[in-house]
Design an enzyme around this catalytic site. Structure first.
Site, short mmCIF file in Angstrom:
data_model
loop_
_atom_site.label_atom_id
_atom_site.label_comp_id
_atom_site.label_asym_id
_atom_site.label_seq_id
_atom_site.Cartn_x
_atom_site.Cartn_y
_atom_site.Cartn_z
N LYS A 182 3.87 13.17 5.34
CA LYS A 182 3.37 11.81 5.15
C LYS A 182 4.20 10.85 5.99
CE LYS A 182 2.95 8.39 1.38
NZ LYS A 182 3.05 8.23 -0.09
N LYS A 234 -0.75 12.93 5.86
CA LYS A 234 -1.17 11.70 5.18
C LYS A 234 -0.64 10.52 5.96
CE LYS A 234 -0.73 8.99 0.93
NZ LYS A 234 -0.37 8.99 -0.51
N ASP A 253 4.94 12.92 -4.12
CA ASP A 253 5.26 12.44 -2.78
C ASP A 253 6.77 12.20 -2.69
OD1 ASP A 253 2.49 12.38 -2.78
OD2 ASP A 253 2.37 10.58 -1.54
#
Length: 266
Positions: A192, A226, A118
């Site tokens: 995300k 996400k 991430d």
């Protein structure tokens, strides 16, 4: 009865609850340093171990921890014969590190056994108009992850952006991926929403809002989304999933899965 519209389909909420295991969407998360948690190094490690074991016991999709804890998580999961995957953050939490530093951190995480990377996108560079820098880090960071068969997520930090910037940065990430990678890889790249560590003025939300997610879904597709931070109840998690979110990052995964309400931001 609530209904959600996504890609022209009507999805009854009651039906979703019956057929879906929400734990398959939850990235159980603990990213505090000892200093941030007000703990000693040894005490904080015990908290990390507790989160890892809980993810194993509850069979969450993933345990998300800092890079220095990836080896520990992988070892515990392997010893338990668990299928829980391990995620870590790269360039956390401001995303301003150089591309070289981010790639070095990602390489080490891969070597230690991370399944998901991430990355914190350099959103401040994006806001300054340094688009080529941002494009290059997205390209190289994604290339590194996909070449090692990892899931790659790009954190855009929605609380630091206005609506137009959320749309533009989501679109930029999508365009870089679609221009450089085959369609088979699109499902392995996410946009995300948040780190959960951004400091907002006047106590404004620093995590996921429904309006942010809708903009991300509309502009990052066909990449996955996400939602991280701001999801505090089972109902809110289901709502996000009905919209089309594929993963939810939260430090209270067990509470959400059990239908409890939490006041914790991330």
């Amino acid at each position: 009865m609530k209904f959600y519209i996504r890609y022209s389909f009507f999805v009854p909420l009651s039906f979703v609850k019956e057929v879906m295991n929400i734990k398959h969407y939850l990235d159980s998360t603990y990213l505090k340093t000892p200093e941030q948690a007000g703990l000693s190094v040894a005490e904080n490690k015990k908290v990390v171990q507790k989160y890892i074991q809980e993810a194993i016991d509850e069979r969450f999709k993933l345990i998300m921890i800092r890079p220095d804890m990836v080896k520990l998580a992988k070892q515990m999961i392997t010893n338990s014969n668990s299928v829980v995957t391990v995620g870590t953050v790269i360039g956390f939490h401001e995303g301003t590190e150089s591309l070289q530093d981010k790639l070095a951190e990602a390489n080490q995480a891969i070597e230690d056994g991370a399944d998901d990377l991430d990355y914190v996108c350099n959103y401040e560079a994006f806001k300054r108009g340094e688009i080529d820098l941002v494009k290059n880090e997205i390209l190289e960071g994604t290339k590194l992850g996909l070449s090692h068969h990892k899931i790659v997520k790009w954190i855009i930090e929605v609380a630091a952006l206005n609506a137009n910037q959320i749309i533009q940065l989501s679109t930029l990430i999508k365009n870089v991926v679609m221009a450089n990678f085959k369609e088979d890889y699109y499902g392995s790249v996410f946009v995300k929403s948040s780190t959960g560590f951004y400091t907002t003025p006047n106590g404004l939300p620093n995590g996921t809002q429904v309006s942010d997610i809708i903009m991300m879904l509309e502009n990052a597709s066909p990449l996955s989304i996400k939602a991280a931070g701001g999801v505090r109840t089972y109902e809110e998690a289901i709502e996000m999933i009905c919209f089309g979110v594929k993963r939810i990052g939260t430090s209270t995964a067990k509470s959400i899965a059990n239908g409890e309400t939490t006041t914790i931001d991330y």
